[in-house]
Design an enzyme around this catalytic site. Structure first.
Site, mmCIF file in Angstrom:
data_model
loop_
_atom_site.group_PDB
_atom_site.id
_atom_site.type_symbol
_atom_site.label_atom_id
_atom_site.label_comp_id
_atom_site.label_asym_id
_atom_site.label_seq_id
_atom_site.Cartn_x
_atom_site.Cartn_y
_atom_site.Cartn_z
ATOM 1 N N SER A 109 -19.412 -36.029 -127.048
ATOM 2 C CA SER A 109 -20.237 -35.082 -127.801
ATOM 3 C C SER A 109 -19.954 -35.077 -129.297
ATOM 4 C CB SER A 109 -20.051 -33.663 -127.244
ATOM 5 O OG SER A 109 -20.564 -33.569 -125.940
ATOM 6 N N HIS A 170 -16.395 -26.119 -131.385
ATOM 7 C CA HIS A 170 -16.607 -27.195 -130.411
ATOM 8 C C HIS A 170 -17.288 -28.378 -131.093
ATOM 9 C CE1 HIS A 170 -18.740 -29.261 -127.084
ATOM 10 N NE2 HIS A 170 -17.701 -28.901 -126.356
ATOM 11 N N THR A 172 -19.963 -30.042 -130.502
ATOM 12 C CA THR A 172 -21.418 -30.037 -130.684
ATOM 13 C C THR A 172 -21.847 -29.330 -131.962
ATOM 14 O OG1 THR A 172 -21.734 -30.216 -128.307
ATOM 15 C CG2 THR A 172 -23.591 -29.428 -129.572
ATOM 16 N N GLU A 234 -10.700 -7.624 -127.905
ATOM 17 C CA GLU A 234 -11.356 -7.191 -126.668
ATOM 18 C C GLU A 234 -10.433 -7.239 -125.454
ATOM 19 O OE1 GLU A 234 -15.638 -8.066 -124.415
ATOM 20 O OE2 GLU A 234 -14.866 -9.452 -125.930
ATOM 21 N N PHE A 289 -17.648 -14.441 -129.768
ATOM 22 C CA PHE A 289 -17.627 -13.749 -128.488
ATOM 23 C C PHE A 289 -16.859 -14.573 -127.463
ATOM 24 C CE2 PHE A 289 -21.455 -13.271 -130.907
ATOM 25 C CZ PHE A 289 -21.672 -11.902 -130.965
ATOM 26 N N ASP A 333 -23.586 -28.809 -120.032
ATOM 27 C CA ASP A 333 -22.535 -29.823 -119.999
ATOM 28 C C ASP A 333 -21.346 -29.354 -119.167
ATOM 29 O OD1 ASP A 333 -21.399 -32.377 -121.243
ATOM 30 O OD2 ASP A 333 -19.917 -30.925 -121.917
ATOM 31 N N HIS A 375 -26.259 -36.323 -124.833
ATOM 32 C CA HIS A 375 -25.978 -37.374 -123.862
ATOM 33 C C HIS A 375 -26.425 -36.870 -122.498
ATOM 34 C CE1 HIS A 375 -22.745 -34.819 -122.466
ATOM 35 N NE2 HIS A 375 -22.337 -34.700 -123.734
ATOM 36 N N HIS A 450 -19.866 -38.173 -118.510
ATOM 37 C CA HIS A 450 -21.173 -38.357 -119.133
ATOM 38 C C HIS A 450 -21.858 -39.598 -118.566
ATOM 39 C CE1 HIS A 450 -19.631 -36.119 -122.985
ATOM 40 N NE2 HIS A 450 -19.751 -35.329 -121.922
#
Length: 517
Positions: A109, A170, A172, A234, A289, A333, A375, A450
């Site tokens: 990715s 991440h 992406t 949290e 979050f 994914d 992908h 993938h």
């Protein structure tokens, strides 16, 4: 004789599943003629300048996933499924993108994100850098940085946003703003000593420093923004959510302090906080979050925040044009990697809901929308299933080798490989419709991999016709930039176009669903 009986039964059942209208040849002829008329209308090309760009990225959403999600969507609406249409299916222009990385036939990715965001193919595992960078080698990075369409937009005076259901750090989404020799360097706590000594920056720090005026950032991964062992706001008693930073910095505070004087920068960490905002009075929004603990496919409810952000799209005072972040499917994914097809496909259907919402909010006259994937996965479905067969159901036949039933959905490899008493597991003895069911795979792996085949690119709006045929994946941002008159190729642009035109960049992945759980 038994096999013949089963075959005849399947044929009889299949015949009964054919809708009456489809038995009439005129139905198919009329349908084809209508499609032809629509295609002929496309000869009048939309060559407007795109005031807005929307990119939906379904992480791991290969063509087989698109098809299975279409069937699932139809079956959720109490239809047979195959005749259903996804929102992306309604886009008039479709292309294929070749996803290989410069050093990998089957990509990851990070390398693909560099291609479809920065317009340059790269090595696997690297972000926002050229193929001159070797993974893990900090000292190969300097001078090899490549910029993304997000930066091109900011340089043209546009408002931009990133929305993801994965961590904002991440692979992406982070290729939109970061340059890193390793996609896993989320904070300095994940970096090796030689990379820190070599002056390389972690990805969370780059999110705050590289392009400080990103108007909207919504995602996960807030622990990478806080000093090591700082309790989560949290979940203060859960150690796994504590801060990871070694430099002692609070990057949320740094993000707020970096904003121009007089601008309103809001940080939220829960759905309630997001929905409580008056977005017309917000200049910059950062939301981080945690993923919900419930089943992914029960997340639902895209409407309120998306609608609110759209209606208050100024994201600033004085009516300044702003960003409207949209989403894509980051956890498709994750579902596939775990062999949990039900979770992956429900995520794809939720992505499609977001696409439909964005379609209703925008016009094809001034908004170029693109839907694609980074992908695919080694995910498939088959087995000569009859029309309307439940997408998560059994094939209408048994294996002619081990005489056991099998589900239509299977994986080429992954965690679903199970041997019971020396034989393939009998799926009729398990709940194969459960959300956590791991579909059977041919090869045992802890995580499914993938796939290497091309992915689809759907486009509608100004200059959408530029996305056609088979392209290298890095072509995508160049075509989008050309449509919006940003980036380096602007010789065709009308000099009268004002640089303050708003840009919608709903990058990647898809956290908005998680906000609404």
């Amino acid at each position: 004789m038994k096999a013949l009986f089963v075959l005849l039964l399947v044929q009889l059942c299949s015949a009964s599943l054919v809708p009456e209208r489809e038995k009439d040849p005129e139905y198919w002829r009329r349908q084809a003629q209508e499609t032809l008329r629509n295609a002929l209308r496309l000869q009048r090309l939309n060559q407007n300048v795109a005031k807005n760009l929307i990119l939906f990225l379904g992480d791991g959403m290969g063509v087989s996933t698109v098809t299975a999600a279409r069937i699932l969507k139809g079956q959720l609406q109490h239809g047979q499924g195959e005749e259903s249409l996804l929102e992306m299916d309604k886009f008039p222009f479709v292309a294929l993108a070749k996803t290989y990385n410069t050093n990998a036939q089957v990509p990851d990715s990070a390398g693909t994100a560099t291609a479809y965001l920065c317009g340059v193919k790269a090595n696997e595992g690297t972000l926002g850098v050229s193929a001159g960078v070797t993974r893990d080698r900090c000292n190969t990075t300097k001078g090899q940085e490549v910029t993304s369409i997000l930066r091109w937009a900011k340089e043209a005076g546009k408002a931009v946003g990133i929305v993801t259901t994965t961590r904002v750090t991440h692979a992406t989404p982070s290729a939109a703003y970061a340059h890193s020799a390793n996609r896993d360097w989320y904070s300095d706590g994940e970096m090796p000593p030689d990379a820190l000594e070599g002056g390389c920056k972690d990805i969370a720090r780059q999110l705050v420093e590289n392009i400080p005026e990103i108007e909207v950032i919504l995602g996960g991964g807030r622990k990478y923004m806080y000093p090591k062992n700082v309790s989560d706001v949290e979940y203060p008693h859960e150690e796994k959510h504590r801060g990871t930073r070694l430099d002692g910095r609070n990057l949320v505070q740094a993000w707020q302090e970096a904003k121009p004087r007089g601008k309103v920068a809001e940080y939220v960490w829960h759905r309630r906080g997001l929905l409580a905002l008056n977005l017309s009075r917000v200049d910059f929004l950062l939301g981080e979050f945690l993923h919900p603990r419930g089943p992914w496919h029960q997340l639902g409810g895209l409407g309120d925040p998306l609608k609110g952000i759209k209606e208050d799209a100024r994201l600033g005072r004085g009516g300044r044009p702003g960003a409207v972040p949209r989403s894509a499917g980051g956890r498709i994914d994750h579902g596939h990697h775990e062999g949990k097809a039900k979770q992956a496909l429900h995520e794809a259907v939720e992505l499609d809901r977001a696409i439909g919402l964005a379609t209703r909010f925008t016009s094809t006259q001034d908004t170029l929308s693109v839907v694609t994937a980074d992908h695919s996965h080694v995910f498939t479905f088959g087995g000569y299933t009859p029309r309307g067969n439940p997408i998560f159901g059994l094939a209408p036949m048994q294996s002619d080798v081990d005489r056991k039933p099998f589900t239509s959905i299977l994986y080429g490899n992954g965690p679903g490989y199970k041997i019971v008493a020396g034989e393939r597991e009998n799926v009729s003895a398990v709940d194969f419709a459960h959300a956590d069911y791991q579909a059977q795979s041919a090869v045992p792996l802890r995580q499914e991999t993938h796939g290497g085949e091309d992915v689809a690119v759907f486009a509608r709006g100004p200059m959408a016709h530029l996305l056609h045929g088979v392209h290298e994946q890095n072509y995508i941002p160049h075509a989008m930039a050309y449509a919006a008159c940003i980036g380096s190729n602007r010789g065709h642009c009308n000099a009268a176009i004002r640089p303050a035109t708003p840009l919608l960049l709903p990058f990647l992945g898809f956290l908005l669903l998680l906000l609404l759980c």
